[in-house]
Design a protein around this motif. Structure first.
Motif, PDB file in Angstrom:
ATOM      1  N   PRO A  30       0.815  -1.222   0.000  1.00 52.27           N
ATOM      2  CA  PRO A  30       0.000   0.000   0.000  1.00 52.27           C
ATOM      3  C   PRO A  30       0.849   1.272   0.000  1.00 52.27           C
ATOM      4  N   GLY A  31       2.037   1.205   0.614  1.00 53.78           N
ATOM      5  CA  GLY A  31       2.920   2.369   0.614  1.00 53.78           C
ATOM      6  C   GLY A  31       3.296   2.780  -0.801  1.00 53.78           C
ATOM      7  N   LYS A  32       3.461   1.796  -1.663  1.00 57.93           N
ATOM      8  CA  LYS A  32       3.823   2.057  -3.051  1.00 57.93           C
ATOM      9  C   LYS A  32       2.631   2.627  -3.825  1.00 57.93           C
ATOM     10  N   VAL A  33       1.451   2.060  -3.555  1.00 57.59           N
ATOM     11  CA  VAL A  33       0.229   2.539  -4.216  1.00 57.59           C
ATOM     12  C   VAL A  33      -0.025   4.000  -3.831  1.00 57.59           C
ATOM     13  N   LEU A  34       0.092   4.301  -2.520  1.00 58.42           N
ATOM     14  CA  LEU A  34      -0.148   5.672  -2.064  1.00 58.42           C
ATOM     15  C   LEU A  34       0.947   6.608  -2.572  1.00 58.42           C
ATOM     16  N   GLY A  35       2.167   6.087  -2.739  1.00 63.07           N
ATOM     17  CA  GLY A  35       3.245   6.882  -3.324  1.00 63.07           C
ATOM     18  C   GLY A  35       2.913   7.309  -4.738  1.00 63.07           C
ATOM     19  N   PHE A  36       2.198   6.454  -5.454  1.00 60.50           N
ATOM     20  CA  PHE A  36       1.753   6.790  -6.813  1.00 60.50           C
ATOM     21  C   PHE A  36       0.601   7.789  -6.780  1.00 60.50           C
ATOM     22  N   LEU A  37      -0.319   7.598  -5.811  1.00 62.20           N
ATOM     23  CA  LEU A  37      -1.500   8.474  -5.763  1.00 62.20           C
ATOM     24  C   LEU A  37      -1.172   9.849  -5.183  1.00 62.20           C
ATOM     25  N   ASP A  38       0.018   9.992  -4.589  1.00 59.62           N
ATOM     26  CA  ASP A  38       0.400  11.259  -3.962  1.00 59.62           C
ATOM     27  C   ASP A  38       1.166  12.143  -4.944  1.00 59.62           C
ATOM     28  N   LEU A  39       0.423  12.789  -5.832  1.00 55.55           N
ATOM     29  CA  LEU A  39       1.058  13.602  -6.875  1.00 55.55           C
ATOM     30  C   LEU A  39       1.791  14.807  -6.295  1.00 55.55           C
ATOM     31  N   ALA A  40       1.300  15.312  -5.155  1.00 54.21           N
ATOM     32  CA  ALA A  40       1.873  16.540  -4.585  1.00 54.21           C
ATOM     33  C   ALA A  40       3.070  16.258  -3.680  1.00 54.21           C
ATOM     34  N   GLY A  41       3.299  14.985  -3.354  1.00 52.17           N
ATOM     35  CA  GLY A  41       4.442  14.645  -2.508  1.00 52.17           C
ATOM     36  C   GLY A  41       5.588  14.122  -3.358  1.00 52.17           C
ATOM     37  N   ALA A  42       6.409  13.247  -2.774  1.00 49.79           N
ATOM     38  CA  ALA A  42       7.453  12.577  -3.542  1.00 49.79           C
ATOM     39  C   ALA A  42       6.764  11.464  -4.333  1.00 49.79           C
TER      40      ALA A  42
ATOM     41  N   MET B   1       6.459  18.960  -9.202  1.00 51.21           N
ATOM     42  CA  MET B   1       6.413  17.534  -8.852  1.00 51.21           C
ATOM     43  C   MET B   1       7.827  16.996  -8.650  1.00 51.21           C
ATOM     44  N   THR B   2       8.003  16.231  -7.561  1.00 50.54           N
ATOM     45  CA  THR B   2       9.295  15.583  -7.347  1.00 50.54           C
ATOM     46  C   THR B   2       9.114  14.066  -7.463  1.00 50.54           C
ATOM     47  N   ILE B   3      10.084  13.425  -8.069  1.00 43.71           N
ATOM     48  CA  ILE B   3      10.014  11.969  -8.246  1.00 43.71           C
ATOM     49  C   ILE B   3      10.699  11.288  -7.051  1.00 43.71           C
ATOM     50  N   ASP B   4      10.034  10.276  -6.531  1.00 43.44           N
ATOM     51  CA  ASP B   4      10.568   9.503  -5.412  1.00 43.44           C
ATOM     52  C   ASP B   4      11.474   8.399  -5.977  1.00 43.44           C
ATOM     53  N   TRP B   5      12.700   8.783  -6.368  1.00 43.36           N
ATOM     54  CA  TRP B   5      13.600   7.832  -7.036  1.00 43.36           C
ATOM     55  C   TRP B   5      13.942   6.646  -6.138  1.00 43.36           C
ATOM     56  N   ALA B   6      13.989   6.866  -4.815  1.00 44.57           N
ATOM     57  CA  ALA B   6      14.389   5.807  -3.890  1.00 44.57           C
ATOM     58  C   ALA B   6      13.411   4.627  -3.928  1.00 44.57           C
ATOM     59  N   ASN B   7      12.113   4.931  -4.122  1.00 45.90           N
ATOM     60  CA  ASN B   7      11.107   3.867  -4.131  1.00 45.90           C
ATOM     61  C   ASN B   7      10.668   3.453  -5.538  1.00 45.90           C
ATOM     62  N   PHE B   8      11.149   4.156  -6.551  1.00 42.81           N
ATOM     63  CA  PHE B   8      10.745   3.857  -7.933  1.00 42.81           C
ATOM     64  C   PHE B   8      11.368   2.525  -8.368  1.00 42.81           C
ATOM     65  N   THR B   9      10.501   1.592  -8.800  1.00 45.28           N
ATOM     66  CA  THR B   9      10.976   0.262  -9.205  1.00 45.28           C
ATOM     67  C   THR B   9      10.538  -0.031 -10.638  1.00 45.28           C
ATOM     68  N   PRO B  10      11.168   0.646 -11.613  1.00 47.25           N
ATOM     69  CA  PRO B  10      10.661   0.530 -12.986  1.00 47.25           C
ATOM     70  C   PRO B  10      10.632  -0.896 -13.531  1.00 47.25           C
ATOM     71  N   TRP B  11      11.699  -1.656 -13.337  1.00 40.50           N
ATOM     72  CA  TRP B  11      11.772  -2.979 -13.977  1.00 40.50           C
ATOM     73  C   TRP B  11      10.857  -3.990 -13.304  1.00 40.50           C
ATOM     74  N   MET B  12      10.830  -3.995 -11.974  1.00 37.60           N
ATOM     75  CA  MET B  12       9.927  -4.909 -11.260  1.00 37.60           C
ATOM     76  C   MET B  12       8.475  -4.578 -11.587  1.00 37.60           C
ATOM     77  N   SER B  13       8.150  -3.284 -11.614  1.00 40.11           N
ATOM     78  CA  SER B  13       6.765  -2.903 -11.869  1.00 40.11           C
ATOM     79  C   SER B  13       6.352  -3.209 -13.302  1.00 40.11           C
ATOM     80  N   LEU B  14       7.260  -2.934 -14.239  1.00 46.75           N
ATOM     81  CA  LEU B  14       6.946  -3.261 -15.631  1.00 46.75           C
ATOM     82  C   LEU B  14       6.816  -4.774 -15.804  1.00 46.75           C
ATOM     83  N   GLY B  15       7.739  -5.520 -15.219  1.00 45.12           N
ATOM     84  CA  GLY B  15       7.704  -6.984 -15.311  1.00 45.12           C
ATOM     85  C   GLY B  15       6.444  -7.553 -14.674  1.00 45.12           C
ATOM     86  N   GLY B  16       6.115  -7.058 -13.472  1.00 43.33           N
ATOM     87  CA  GLY B  16       4.901  -7.512 -12.801  1.00 43.33           C
ATOM     88  C   GLY B  16       3.661  -7.153 -13.619  1.00 43.33           C
TER      89      GLY B  16
END
Lengths: 144, 145
Positions: A30-42, B1-16
């Motif tokens: 869920p942390g990852k899902v909310l990270g996606f839905l949080d456009l105004a945050g990181a 908008m800032t990207i959360d690079w630390a949690n971004f998992t492009p390959w796992m997410s694309l693969g999944g």
């Protein structure tokens, strides 16, 4: 193997594959899902890649399914026929999206995360089933 | 908008995601079914003769996924669920998701993956609405309250 056994085994296998996809993609966090839905945050764009990857494959599959009259196993192809964009679709989407944003679980990931032994996910699934039952027993519109 | 690079998992997410697409593809082409979790589950709550077995088999497959994953991959291969919501919030969320997906005839899998793959305008509207509602609620919770 009987025809029914082949069906049940393939349905089990598809459910397993879908569950593995949810786990690998990060949808069960869920942390990852909310990270996606949080456009105004990181913002964590990962979920866009989950949807994109799934839809690219699905696009070709449904393109060929639309040209067929039966499935490969010979049964009916249950393609949806509803086309109306009505109040039910809009309000249902709003309620679902609100619940999704509150906890970060949608139905599939809720079930798979429950199976990892996570008590909060189990509670989510119980509440979700209760919500479905409330709908079922209060809905006035006859099912088509 | 800032990207959360630390949690971004492009390959796992694309693969999944590709696995989710393959599962949806196999389900419609081989079994003739739409892979939509809320619909599959909803049908189990109002069971009809001859329409139960496939739903049960599918859900059992999903439930078997975590143990299968742990047998096939190292412990840290997939991300551990981070659940911020408290128990009350979880219950409210579950009720909304259950009621809303039945009223709107679908969730992230049925409308979001299968519906968009079919280029269904109805599913495109549904997906746009539930995503927008999700963005809005998270904004309120994380940035306004």
């Amino acid at each position: 193997m009987t025809h029914t056994t082949v069906h049940r085994l393939s349905e089990f296998a598809v459910g397993l594959l879908f569950g593995l996809g949810l786990l690998i993609s990060g949808m069960t966090d869920p942390g990852k899902v909310l990270g996606f839905l949080d456009l105004a945050g990181a913002w964590d764009p990962s979920l866009a890649l989950v949807m994109g990857g799934a839809i690219v494959v699905g696009f070709f599959a449904f393109g060929s399914a639309k040209k067929r009259t039966t499935s490969f196993l010979g049964g009916a192809l249950h393609l949806p026929t509803a086309k109306d964009i009505d109040k039910r679709l809009v309000i249902g989407g709003l309620l679902f999206g609100a619940g999704w944003g509150l906890a970060g679980f949608c139905p599939g990931p809720g079930i798979v995360t429950m199976a990892t032994g996570e008590p909060k996910a189990a509670l989510f699934v119980v509440a979700m089933i209760a919500g479905m039952l409330v709908f079922q027993f209060t809905d006035r519109k006859p099912k088509s | 908008m800032t990207i959360d690079w630390a949690n971004f998992t492009p390959w796992m997410s694309l693969g999944g995601g590709i696995l989710l697409g393959i599962a949806s593809a196999v389900f419609i082409l081989i079994n003739g079914r739409i892979l939509g979790i809320s619909g599959i589950l909803g049908g189990l709550l109002a069971p009809k003769t001859g329409d139960i077995g496939w739903r049960v088999a599918f859900v059992l497959g999903m439930l078997a996924a975590p143990v299968t994953m742990s047998l096939l991959t190292p412990d840290d291969f997939i991300s551990v669920p981070r659940i911020e919501a408290g128990y009350v919030m979880i219950v409210v969320a579950g009720l909304l998701v259950g009621y809303g997906t039945r009223l709107g005839s679908g969730c992230t899998s049925g409308h979001g993956v299968c519906g968009l793959s079919r280029l269904s305008p109805r599913s495109l509207v549904a997906t746009g609405i539930f995503m927008a509602a999700g963005f809005a609620i998270v904004f309120v919770i994380r940035h306004l309250l």
